[in-house]
Design an enzyme around this catalytic site. Structure first.
Site, short mmCIF file in Angstrom:
data_model
loop_
_atom_site.label_atom_id
_atom_site.label_comp_id
_atom_site.label_asym_id
_atom_site.label_seq_id
_atom_site.Cartn_x
_atom_site.Cartn_y
_atom_site.Cartn_z
N HIS A 135 2.14 -14.19 -3.76
CA HIS A 135 0.97 -13.83 -3.71
C HIS A 135 0.73 -12.27 -2.82
O HIS A 135 -0.16 -11.61 -3.12
CB HIS A 135 -0.05 -14.62 -3.29
CG HIS A 135 -0.45 -15.97 -4.24
ND1 HIS A 135 -1.26 -15.89 -5.12
CD2 HIS A 135 0.48 -16.89 -4.41
CE1 HIS A 135 -1.20 -16.97 -5.81
NE2 HIS A 135 -0.02 -17.54 -5.46
N ASP A 194 -2.50 -4.91 0.32
CA ASP A 194 -3.03 -6.33 -0.20
C ASP A 194 -2.17 -6.39 -1.49
O ASP A 194 -2.12 -5.79 -2.34
CB ASP A 194 -4.64 -6.15 -0.32
CG ASP A 194 -5.30 -7.34 -0.28
OD1 ASP A 194 -4.72 -8.36 -0.40
OD2 ASP A 194 -6.47 -7.25 0.13
#
Ligand code: ADQ
Length: 763
Positions: free
Chosen positions: A169, A383
């Site tokens: 992720h 991110d």
């Protein structure tokens, strides 16, 4: 959301993540219950497990607590116990003190401690053993994230029958940073135990493949890594590819339509004193999220008087996170001091320019906040994706609101019409905030419309279809036999042909006349960065030659390349029918099966076509000719713009988008491929060319193999007697799938052997 039932082919799905997706809540009367917990992973995969049901293996969140398995909805939760020391060394230590900063561009200094690493290995083993106990035969196991990177290899040792998928992720670091990790080789080997490794962005997948080649010396061919055979195991392939994650867009949109949520949004604005501009930030309180940078920009704007504290309010929701890790404690202290300072300096009685909320909210309240906000600030320094940005766009059916988005968030790849910022550049960030606060309604609408299109185009169902589709393709090739025993797939040379394909190929081989058609790049020849370097796999070439020489068999190559571009690869296609430029060029039809039929002659360019093509070519040369990595390829009826070698993916996308605008303006037919856009004066596609070939040859079924979106035009024309095989991941209308070009070559070799008796080896 679309139906996901087929995605596991009826197999059990086992999810594995550090934390179970639930929190325990204690009610006023002291009773306890479980509810799903906030966070990126849960938001993304919840809709999938709701539909498919699953076993979920993970830690329940409290140290030294033994909890029996329990059920919530369609999930059976199997808690793994962690001691206080495990939490400290494996979770807070190695996962969040070593890997998290290392994988986020070393924004904070990663710490390397052998004691942490030892415990990481032990806990990963415990997870693997627990999954091995829980998983049904033939199950699909989906392991999540950086805390569990050793689980795939450990699990493969314990349960070779399982299909193992891994999804990261967070970003995967560039190889030069990953090199710092003393245990780098072990981590790569751990991941390579999976059949499919999913990443958020192309850059992450590329970084991993490069790293794997560098530290474990396994060759990567396109998206596929080949793990060589050992004494007791044959060679395997691992698909390492990007699958950008998303959200359940329709579920968010539905909440955003509910009258009480709309009312609550209104109420929030009123409670804040009806400011002219309401700005919002929603993040886990994490140093990667750029909260400090955002607050700095905001406080400078207030101090400079560029924005007025009396008509703006900034609401920062900062979800508590990793509160026992020192770097997070420090961050929290720092943020809270800054918040106090800003309100102290710029607030007034009954009016604070900054509202700081350090807790979790329900989905309804989050959506009300999104609806209330004129501007959403998403400014991470790094991110993996960032779902908050996508949620905001999903909720704004009113096409109002401005998204300010860091270019270092994975989401920036898709959300091109946000106001993109570099959060390190405080002046740039300030300018974007001012611009967002004053953006005219018409511009807001245009940008928001484009953001919404992007999130609707790739929602969680689309993401799951791509990822689970790739995983299922692997699972299909390792079927359970009729009596329930686990059987090896059929081995042909070095690659395995899935059983279901094997059966159908046997039937095709027996037909008196047959057409074997295939795409070239990515199907017969692994993808490489320079098109002229592509080479057909020797085994595929040999199989096609054997087939084309056998009676009643037509061999056709259908490629998007021009015939000249194909010749550059050194391909020898004597006796084959070859269609180039997506069907605009066609040769060899008169030498098809049993010599039947002649190909329709290709026309010349008309004057108008020649003029339009000339004009577009000149404009491309002027506009794109000087761009590093862009290659223009002339074709007889068009021109292609290749961007595979452009170093920056964002820039590649922008250049391709600009090319499409120009091409469309010239009335060209535009075709989208992987990192390429093709412009043609004639509408033709591979589907229609296959029809022409079929018409010219004796009737018989077709076997077609292809990997690209343009091959879907062919799959769409196939009937029940034909066999379409998609090579690699991605949505498809084909009925079968193989993971890579090597397996495609094995299918062709199998067909050639069955039809002619000639055995084609793997060399
Ligand atoms: P996260 O770092 O957790 O996820 P993000 O993608 O922003 O980050 O997801 C946060 C989720 O939590 C969103 O769904 C948001 O609505 C929810 N949330 C945040 N604060 C909340 C609060 N106070 N109350 C309730 N809900 C809240 C990691 C990676 C990301 C990647 C995701 C998914 O770091 O880059 O996008 O996984 O892969």
């Amino acid at each position: 959301m679309t139906d996901m039932q087929d995605m596991t082919g009826g197999r059990e799905l086992v999810m594995v993540s550090n934390r179970l997706p639930v929190d325990r809540v204690v009610a006023d009367d002291g009773s306890t219950a479980w509810r799903t917990s906030p966070g990126g992973l849960v938001t993304a995969v919840e809709p999938i497990v709701e539909q498919l049901g699953c076993v979920w293996v993970g830690w329940a969140g409290n140290a030294d607590e033994r909890i029996d398995p329990f059920e919530i909805g369609s999930m059976r939760l199997a808690p793994v116990e962690l001691s206080g020391e495990d939490v400290e060394l494996y979770y807070e230590g190695f996962s969040n003190g070593t890997l998290w900063p290392l994988y986020h561009d070393v924004i904070a200094q990663p710490q390397y401690h052998r004691e942490w690493w030892d415990r990481y290995q032990q806990v990963n083993r415990r997870f693997a053993e627990r999954v091995a106990q829980e998983a049904a035969d033939d199950a699909i196991v989906w392991v999540h994230d950086y805390q569990l990177q050793l689980v795939p290899a450990m699990l493969r040792e314990l349960r070779p029958d399982l299909t193992i998928a891994f999804f990261l992720h967070i970003p995967f670091p560039p190889s030069r940073l990953f090199a710092q990790l003393p245990w780098r080789k072990r981590i790569v080997e751990g991941l390579l135990g999976a059949d499919v490794i999913g990443f958020q962005q192309v850059t992450d997948a590329v970084a991993f493949r490069t790293t794997a080649e560098r530290f474990t010396r396994v060759p990567a061919l396109g998206n596929t890594i080949v793990v060589p055979a050992t004494a007791d195991r044959s060679s395997r392939t691992v698909l390492a590819q990007e699958f950008p994650i998303s959200i359940d867009v329709e579920a968010f949109a539905a909440v955003a339509e509910r009258p009480e949520v709309l009312r609550r949004a209104q109420e929030i604005r009123e409670e804040l004193g009806n400011p002219r501009t309401l700005m919002l930030g929603v993040d886990r309180l994490d140093y990667t999220k750029g909260i400090r940078h955002r607050l700095k920009a905001y406080s400078e704007l207030l101090a400079d008087g560029e924005i007025d504290a009396s008509d703006i309010v900034f609401v920062q929701v900062a979800t508590p996170s990793r509160e026992r890790v020192e770097a997070y404690r420090q961050l929290r202290d720092e943020v809270e001091v800054t918040v106090g300072r800003i309100n102290g300096e710029h607030g007034a009685i009954g009016r604070a320019p900054l509202v700081y909320l350090h807790r979790a909210y329900t989905r309804d309240e989050m959506v009300a906040l999104y609806l209330a906000a004129d501007v959403l600030l998403v400014t991470p320094l790094r991110d993996g994706m960032n779902l908050v940005a996508k949620e905001y766009a999903a909720c704004r059916a009113d096409e109002r609101g401005v998204l300010v988005l860091s270019e270092f968030a994975g989401a920036a790849d898709e959300l091109r019409d946000a106001l993109l910022v570099n959060p390190h550049d405080i002046e740039g960030l300030k300018a974007a905030i001012v611009r967002a606060a004053h953006m005219p309604g018409e511009e807001q609408r245009r940008r928001m419309r484009s953001l919404r299109r992007a999130v609707y185009d790739n929602d969680v169902a689309h993401w799951a279809a791509g990822y689970l589709g790739a995983v299922q393709a692997v699972a299909e090739s390792r079927r359970v036999g009729p009596s329930g025993e686990w059987t090896e797939p059929i081995q042909v040379g070095a690659a395995f042909v899935p059983r279901s394909i094997d059966d159908r190929v046997r039937r095709l081989a027996a037909r008196p006349s047959l057409i074997v058609a295939t795409d070239f790049d990515g199907t017969l020849a692994p993808i490489v960065s320079r098109p002229q370097d592509a080479r057909i796999l020797p085994r595929a070439a040999q199989a096609l030659d054997v087939l084309s020489a056998s009676p009643g068999t037509g061999v056709a190559l259908l490629t998007g390349r021009s015939l000249a571009g194909l010749a550059e690869t050194g391909l020898r296609s004597d006796g084959w029918i070859v269609s180039g430029s997506h069907g605009s060029e066609l040769v060899g039809l008169d030498r098809g099966a049993d010599g039947a039929g002649g190909g329709p002659a290709e026309g010349e360019l008309s004057e108008d076509e020649a003029q339009r093509l000339g004009r577009l070519t000149r404009r491309f040369e002027r506009m794109l000719g000087g761009e590093a990595g862009v290659r223009l390829e002339r074709k007889p009826f068009g021109i292609a713009v290749h961007a595979r070698e452009v170093p920056d993916r964002q820039q590649a996308d922008e250049l391709l988008a600009a090319a499409v605008v120009l091409g469309t303006a010239e009335g060209m037919h535009v075709r989208e491929g992987k990192e390429v856009r093709e412009f043609s004066v004639r509408a033709s596609d591979k589907g229609s060319v296959l029809r022409r070939i079929r018409d010219a040859l004796p009737p018989g079924p077709v076997l077609f193999l292809g990997d690209d979106v343009t091959d879907e035009d062919v799959f769409a024309t196939l009937g029940p007697d034909d066999l379409g095989i998609k090579v690699g991941a991605g949505e498809t209308a084909a009925s079968e799938r193989v993971p890579d070009a090597e397996t495609a070559a094995a299918v062709l070799a199998l067909l050639a052997e069955l039809r002619t008796g000639i055995v084609i080896g793997s060399e």
